[in-house]
Scaffold this motif. Sequence first.
Motif, short mmCIF file in Angstrom:
data_model
loop_
_atom_site.label_atom_id
_atom_site.label_comp_id
_atom_site.label_asym_id
_atom_site.label_seq_id
_atom_site.Cartn_x
_atom_site.Cartn_y
_atom_site.Cartn_z
N ASP A 110 43.62 41.84 44.04
CA ASP A 110 43.35 43.27 43.84
C ASP A 110 43.41 43.97 45.20
OD1 ASP A 110 42.49 45.71 42.84
OD2 ASP A 110 40.38 45.14 42.82
N VAL A 181 34.46 37.64 40.06
CA VAL A 181 34.95 38.35 41.24
C VAL A 181 34.30 37.79 42.51
CG1 VAL A 181 35.39 40.47 39.95
CG2 VAL A 181 33.18 40.16 41.07
N ASP A 183 32.65 38.01 46.15
CA ASP A 183 31.75 38.99 46.72
C ASP A 183 31.11 38.45 47.98
OD1 ASP A 183 30.12 41.14 47.17
OD2 ASP A 183 29.21 41.14 45.19
N ALA A 198 32.54 43.28 46.01
CA ALA A 198 32.41 44.19 44.88
C ALA A 198 31.74 45.46 45.37
CB ALA A 198 31.54 43.53 43.80
N VAL A 245 38.96 37.03 40.87
CA VAL A 245 39.55 38.21 41.48
C VAL A 245 39.12 38.28 42.94
CG1 VAL A 245 39.85 40.71 41.38
CG2 VAL A 245 39.38 39.43 39.28
N LEU A 253 37.01 45.46 46.02
CA LEU A 253 37.39 45.36 44.62
C LEU A 253 37.38 46.73 43.95
CD1 LEU A 253 35.30 42.20 43.78
CD2 LEU A 253 37.79 42.33 43.71
N ALA A 257 38.72 46.08 38.33
CA ALA A 257 38.50 44.64 38.44
C ALA A 257 37.10 44.28 37.96
CB ALA A 257 38.69 44.19 39.90
N LEU A 258 36.13 45.07 38.36
CA LEU A 258 34.75 44.82 37.94
C LEU A 258 34.58 45.04 36.43
CD1 LEU A 258 33.08 46.57 40.97
CD2 LEU A 258 32.96 44.14 40.47
N ALA A 261 35.93 42.01 34.63
CA ALA A 261 34.97 40.90 34.74
C ALA A 261 33.80 41.11 33.79
CB ALA A 261 34.49 40.77 36.18
N ARG A 268 29.65 37.99 39.63
CA ARG A 268 29.96 38.15 41.04
C ARG A 268 29.63 36.84 41.73
NH1 ARG A 268 25.87 41.71 42.79
NH2 ARG A 268 26.84 41.74 44.85
#
Length: 314
Positions: A110, A181, A183, A198, A245, A253, A257-258, A261, A268
């Motif tokens: 991303d 994702v 983080d 994130a 991601v 991000l 994307a979040l 998820a 995360r």
Amino acid sequence: KVVTIAKSKKFRDNHGKVLLEGHRLIKDALEAGAVPQTLFFSTVRHLKLLPEAEIKRASLVKVKFEDIKTWSDLVTPQGLLGIFSKPDPAKMSYPAAQLASSLPLILICDNIRDPGNLGTILRSAAGAGCEKVLLTKGCVDPWEPKVLRAGMGAHFRVPIISSLDWESVPTNLPAGIQVCVADNNDPDAPVPRGAGRAASAPHSPKAPVKSTPKAAPEDEEGAAIPELAAQHYYEDWARAPVAVVVGGESQGLSAAALGLAASTGGKRLLIPVVPGVDSLNSAIAAGILLFEGKRQLLWRHKQEDDRQKLPVPG
């Protein structure tokens, strides 16, 4: 002039061709089924290092080594350049060893905009045995020469699907997948966004926060950012199939994307760093998560095999 033009993204997009340089990369491309259009070489010796049957399909052009030095992006040019049709992941023949080691693990990039980082990330994805890599439209072109150099042949070992908008990302994922994702955020203290972070409010990894429309933070464009449960990357999270991601270092991000998820029940994955260190490089973060995901998937597969080998009572 043709080679110079072939380096541009406009040429790659308009003509569906890519420029490859060096014996290793061109050999990998040929063996994977990439279609050569023109091969530029300074001596016949360079052609002898390539599969004979494959190079017969291309136009062969002998040029001076000084010309290749002018065209080359390498510090030490090898005397071999090739223009290929842009590879179609669905038509490629990836190495048997790579396919045998493939895992139900997908990487989603991303906003990865640095060519060196993207190439390194692709190399890690191939090394970890990712099933495929998805690149959103915010990413640098994977066929840019700097990405190809950093990828070290990864482009011909793992399927790469690029220029995806977020609406089409789910159609490239298997049913039932969980999307997590990367983080770098310290869960106990707010810090600026950075590599793979994130853009959500920090919270304890042991205490998931439930998001509400009024309380959710917003990104720079005012879009609500979903909040996700967080945990450390070394805790259990990789259940097949799974996607990770990784965001770029400047943008972090995206809210999309979040949102993806959150819609899959993802988390995360926190990569803790020593206080005072701003963030990890996005390529490093990707490598950590991909190989940890690989470890967890292989461990879970072994556990399932061991259970199946247990004798049945009675």
